[in-house]
Design a protein around this motif. Structure first.
Motif, mmCIF file in Angstrom:
data_model
loop_
_atom_site.group_PDB
_atom_site.id
_atom_site.type_symbol
_atom_site.label_atom_id
_atom_site.label_comp_id
_atom_site.label_asym_id
_atom_site.label_seq_id
_atom_site.Cartn_x
_atom_site.Cartn_y
_atom_site.Cartn_z
ATOM 1 N N LYS A 29 0.837 -1.206 0.000
ATOM 2 C CA LYS A 29 0.000 0.000 0.000
ATOM 3 C C LYS A 29 0.872 1.256 0.000
ATOM 4 O O LYS A 29 0.610 2.206 -0.744
ATOM 5 N N GLU A 30 1.912 1.261 0.794
ATOM 6 C CA GLU A 30 2.837 2.402 0.838
ATOM 7 C C GLU A 30 3.589 2.539 -0.491
ATOM 8 O O GLU A 30 3.807 3.657 -0.970
ATOM 9 N N ALA A 34 3.647 5.715 -3.111
ATOM 10 C CA ALA A 34 4.882 6.339 -3.581
ATOM 11 C C ALA A 34 4.918 6.421 -5.104
ATOM 12 O O ALA A 34 5.295 7.452 -5.665
ATOM 13 N N VAL A 35 4.507 5.362 -5.774
ATOM 14 C CA VAL A 35 4.471 5.367 -7.238
ATOM 15 C C VAL A 35 3.458 6.397 -7.725
ATOM 16 O O VAL A 35 3.721 7.151 -8.668
ATOM 17 N N ALA A 36 2.308 6.461 -7.089
ATOM 18 C CA ALA A 36 1.277 7.426 -7.475
ATOM 19 C C ALA A 36 1.797 8.851 -7.317
ATOM 20 O O ALA A 36 1.588 9.693 -8.192
ATOM 21 N N GLU A 37 2.469 9.104 -6.220
ATOM 22 C CA GLU A 37 3.025 10.438 -6.002
ATOM 23 C C GLU A 37 4.054 10.768 -7.089
ATOM 24 O O GLU A 37 4.061 11.864 -7.639
ATOM 25 N N TYR A 38 4.905 9.820 -7.421
ATOM 26 C CA TYR A 38 5.913 10.014 -8.459
ATOM 27 C C TYR A 38 5.269 10.310 -9.812
ATOM 28 O O TYR A 38 5.739 11.161 -10.558
ATOM 29 N N LEU A 39 4.181 9.611 -10.113
ATOM 30 C CA LEU A 39 3.489 9.798 -11.389
ATOM 31 C C LEU A 39 2.480 10.946 -11.357
ATOM 32 O O LEU A 39 1.879 11.257 -12.382
ATOM 33 N N ALA A 40 2.272 11.516 -10.196
ATOM 34 C CA ALA A 40 1.295 12.595 -9.999
ATOM 35 C C ALA A 40 -0.115 12.146 -10.373
ATOM 36 O O ALA A 40 -0.855 12.843 -11.054
ATOM 37 N N ILE A 41 -0.471 10.941 -9.922
ATOM 38 C CA ILE A 41 -1.817 10.407 -10.105
ATOM 39 C C ILE A 41 -2.305 9.865 -8.766
ATOM 40 O O ILE A 41 -1.551 9.814 -7.798
ATOM 41 N N GLN A 45 -5.537 4.837 -9.153
ATOM 42 C CA GLN A 45 -5.196 4.640 -10.558
ATOM 43 C C GLN A 45 -4.028 3.670 -10.703
ATOM 44 O O GLN A 45 -4.027 2.832 -11.597
ATOM 45 N N VAL A 46 -3.052 3.773 -9.825
ATOM 46 C CA VAL A 46 -1.938 2.825 -9.840
ATOM 47 C C VAL A 46 -2.453 1.422 -9.539
ATOM 48 O O VAL A 46 -2.079 0.453 -10.204
ATOM 49 N N LYS A 48 -5.393 0.271 -10.105
ATOM 50 C CA LYS A 48 -6.150 -0.172 -11.282
ATOM 51 C C LYS A 48 -5.204 -0.704 -12.362
ATOM 52 O O LYS A 48 -5.464 -1.740 -12.979
ATOM 53 N N ILE A 49 -4.098 0.008 -12.587
ATOM 54 C CA ILE A 49 -3.108 -0.440 -13.566
ATOM 55 C C ILE A 49 -2.554 -1.804 -13.167
ATOM 56 O O ILE A 49 -2.474 -2.723 -13.985
ATOM 57 N N ILE A 50 -2.185 -1.941 -11.908
ATOM 58 C CA ILE A 50 -1.632 -3.200 -11.413
ATOM 59 C C ILE A 50 -2.644 -4.324 -11.581
ATOM 60 O O ILE A 50 -2.313 -5.419 -12.049
ATOM 61 N N SER A 51 -3.883 -4.064 -11.200
ATOM 62 C CA SER A 51 -4.946 -5.065 -11.325
ATOM 63 C C SER A 51 -5.141 -5.492 -12.774
ATOM 64 O O SER A 51 -5.280 -6.681 -13.074
ATOM 65 N N LEU A 52 -5.133 -4.522 -13.666
ATOM 66 C CA LEU A 52 -5.318 -4.811 -15.086
ATOM 67 C C LEU A 52 -4.166 -5.660 -15.626
ATOM 68 O O LEU A 52 -4.389 -6.637 -16.351
ATOM 69 N N VAL A 53 -2.944 -5.324 -15.254
ATOM 70 C CA VAL A 53 -1.781 -6.100 -15.688
ATOM 71 C C VAL A 53 -1.861 -7.525 -15.135
ATOM 72 O O VAL A 53 -1.602 -8.500 -15.860
ATOM 73 N N GLU A 54 -2.244 -7.657 -13.879
ATOM 74 C CA GLU A 54 -2.363 -8.992 -13.281
ATOM 75 C C GLU A 54 -3.413 -9.828 -14.007
ATOM 76 O O GLU A 54 -3.196 -11.013 -14.288
ATOM 77 N N ARG A 55 -4.569 -9.218 -14.313
ATOM 78 C CA ARG A 55 -5.624 -9.946 -15.030
ATOM 79 C C ARG A 55 -5.176 -10.316 -16.434
ATOM 80 O O ARG A 55 -5.460 -11.415 -16.912
ATOM 81 N N GLU A 56 -4.476 -9.414 -17.095
ATOM 82 C CA GLU A 56 -3.981 -9.681 -18.442
ATOM 83 C C GLU A 56 -2.996 -10.845 -18.420
ATOM 84 O O GLU A 56 -3.059 -11.736 -19.265
ATOM 85 N N ARG A 57 -2.105 -10.831 -17.464
ATOM 86 C CA ARG A 57 -1.111 -11.914 -17.354
ATOM 87 C C ARG A 57 -1.766 -13.246 -17.013
ATOM 88 O O ARG A 57 -1.326 -14.291 -17.471
#
Length: 89
Positions: A29-30, A34-41, A45-46, A48-57
């Motif tokens: 979670k932390e 950190a990734v969201a802060e780096y990407l300014a989102i 949203q991060v 969601k991206i991770i979930s989508l990649v996991e489902r795709e894989r």
């Protein structure tokens, strides 16, 4: 119920592993924050991206399915919508 030594050890092992999982989940979670802060989102949203990649894989076709959903939503949402203008006094 009486717990013998073997049962107690097994239960203690389960408890220790659950504590480890909880610790890893908190760290993930932390890391997402950190990734969201780096990407300014937003962190969601991060996630969601991770979930989508996991489902795709795991199954494939997840990204294409999401793309279809987004395209359908775009058709239903007029692109010319804008916020109501406010008058300055």
């Amino acid at each position: 119920m009486e717990l013998d030594h073997k049962a107690r050890e097994a239960i203690e092992d389960i408890i220790m592993r659950r504590e480890g999982i909880n610790s890893m989940q908190a760290q993930i979670k932390e890391d997402i924050k950190a990734v969201a802060e780096y990407l300014a989102i937003k962190p969601a949203q991060v996630a969601k991206i991770i979930s989508l990649v996991e489902r795709e894989r795991a199954k494939g076709d997840a990204i294409e399915t999401e793309r279809g959903i987004i395209e359908a939503a775009e058709v239903l949402t007029p692109m010319t919508q804008k916020a109501p203008e406010t008058e300055l006094v």
